[in-house]
Write a protein that holds these residues in place. Structure first.
Motif, PDB file in Angstrom:
ATOM      1  N   HIS A   1       0.855  -1.201   0.000  1.00  0.00           N
ATOM      2  CA  HIS A   1       0.000   0.000   0.000  1.00  0.00           C
ATOM      3  C   HIS A   1       0.888   1.246   0.000  1.00  0.00           C
ATOM      4  O   HIS A   1       1.233   1.770   1.059  1.00  0.00           O
ATOM      5  CB  HIS A   1      -0.932  -0.020   1.227  1.00  0.00           C
TER       6      HIS A   1
ATOM      7  N   HIS B   1       1.604   4.992  -2.445  1.00  0.00           N
ATOM      8  CA  HIS B   1       1.099   5.838  -3.526  1.00  0.00           C
ATOM      9  C   HIS B   1       2.266   6.501  -4.252  1.00  0.00           C
ATOM     10  O   HIS B   1       3.263   6.860  -3.630  1.00  0.00           O
ATOM     11  CB  HIS B   1       0.198   6.936  -2.963  1.00  0.00           C
TER      12      HIS B   1
ATOM     13  N   PRO C   1      -2.822   1.925  -4.362  1.00  0.00           N
ATOM     14  CA  PRO C   1      -4.283   2.021  -4.318  1.00  0.00           C
ATOM     15  C   PRO C   1      -4.813   3.423  -4.564  1.00  0.00           C
ATOM     16  O   PRO C   1      -5.807   3.840  -3.965  1.00  0.00           O
ATOM     17  CB  PRO C   1      -4.599   1.536  -2.901  1.00  0.00           C
TER      18      PRO C   1
ATOM     19  N   HIS D   1      -4.989  -0.392   6.753  1.00  0.00           N
ATOM     20  CA  HIS D   1      -4.812   0.433   7.943  1.00  0.00           C
ATOM     21  C   HIS D   1      -5.230  -0.276   9.234  1.00  0.00           C
ATOM     22  O   HIS D   1      -5.368   0.371  10.280  1.00  0.00           O
ATOM     23  CB  HIS D   1      -5.531   1.782   7.794  1.00  0.00           C
TER      24      HIS D   1
ATOM     25  N   ASP E   1       2.037   3.270   3.431  1.00  0.00           N
ATOM     26  CA  ASP E   1       1.065   4.278   2.995  1.00  0.00           C
ATOM     27  C   ASP E   1       1.777   5.607   2.743  1.00  0.00           C
ATOM     28  O   ASP E   1       1.263   6.676   3.069  1.00  0.00           O
ATOM     29  CB  ASP E   1      -0.083   4.443   4.015  1.00  0.00           C
TER      30      ASP E   1
HETATM   31 ZN   LIG Z   1      -3.229   4.981   1.146  1.00  0.00          ZN
END
Ligand SMILES: [Zn+2]
Length: 307
Positions: A48, A50, A93, A231, A288
């Motif tokens: 996960h 970006h 994602p 998460h 993340d």
């Molecule tokens: Zn994210």
């Protein structure tokens, strides 16, 4: 860095095969920005992360805030540093609502040798975007769910004419199941039924909404073994985490470095406890992080989130 082995959640087959030769090669491929790759070739995966998180409308109206070439060059440099650490794949994602632009990601990917797994879906924590407010099931005008058509096209045909296919579905639930959030979850469940694409859900561990997401998706016929609950690692509540695992999903222990939400040592302790119980293969790891995230003024992330 952890490497928890394969990626069962990204493999869209119905049940684990008994022998290697029973695998349908078609079904063990994972779509990436550079095309399909065998799941065995993904290597070390961050589940996960970006590349770009932004708001396209703001960007277009305030071009003075955006330097395309510099943003691409910066992302290339950051991803090269990741590759040097031994990471070979990131699962991204970023969907509508987070500023997805797969062409920009492809420009980055042309300059750095990493596998990037793209998503389709919609990110909202509350309302459906106004764009979709007046048409679709249960709305003023009614009609078919345009979201399902969009998601399915991204998975089966490709994203915005690029031929780059989305590998998985993404949706979100924060504090509660609002009508807008439920509509997106419904569309994701329907697209999952049509395509078999696995699902990643942004959840709020403090609000225990992983359980709500599971209940909605399960009630729409989704196999919870095809679902990553993003998460989950924001919580140290082992009772909650066990319940999610017992219901069949994977836990996204995916915010290492977001120490303002939970310090790294507590994240590590939680993962270690579950791993000691033999549950390592029920967790996927990540940060993340984003190469660029327009939600924060320049420099703020680096100062507030140094890890
Ligand atoms: Zn994210």
């Amino acid at each position: 860095m952890f490497h928890l082995g394969g990626l069962p959640s990204l493999v869209t087959r119905d049940s684990p095969p008994h022998r290697e030769e029973e695998l349908d090669p078609q079904m063990t491929q994972v779509q990436t920005v550079r095309g399909p790759v065998p799941v065995e070739d993904l290597g070390t995966v961050l589940m996960h992360e970006h590349v770009f998180v932004l708001d396209e409308e703001y960007r277009r109206n305030h071009p003075e805030t955006w330097d395309e070439d510099a943003a691409v060059a910066d992302a290339v440099q950051r991803l090269r540093a990741l590759v040097e650490r031994g990471v070979t794949t990131i699962v991204d994602p970023t969907v509508i609502g987070l500023g997805r632009d797969v062409e920009r990601v492809a420009r980055v990917n042309a300059l750095v040798d990493i596998k990037i797994v793209p998503a389709t879906g919609l990110y909202t924590l509350r309302d459906i975007p106004l764009h979709l407010r007046y048409h679709g099931p249960g709305t003023l005008l009614g009609g078919p769910e345009r979201l399902v058509e969009m998601f399915e096209q991204d998975i089966t045909v490709g994203i915005s004419g690029t031929g780059i296919k989305a590998a998985f579905l993404k949706c979100a639930i924060e504090e509660e199941l609002t009508p807008g959030v439920e509509r997106v979850l419904d569309a994701v469940a329907e697209t999952h039924a049509r395509t078999g694409a696995p699902i990643t859900v942004h959840t709020s561990a403090p609000h225990r909404t992983g359980l709500v997401a599971q209940e909605v998706l399960r009630s729409r016929g989704v196999d919870l073994g095809k679902v990553v609950l993003g998460h989950s690692g924001d919580s140290t509540d082992l009772e909650y985490l066990h319940e999610l695992i017992d219901n069949g999903s994977y836990l996204g222990m995916d915010r290492f470095g977001l120490d303002v939400l939970l310090p790294t040592d507590e994240r590590v302790t939680t993962v270690a406890k579950l791993a000691a119980e033999g549950l390592a293969d029920r967790m996927v790891l990540s940060h993340d992080a984003s190469c660029h995230n327009a939600w924060f003024p320049p420099g703020v992330r680096e100062a507030a989130l140094p890890n």
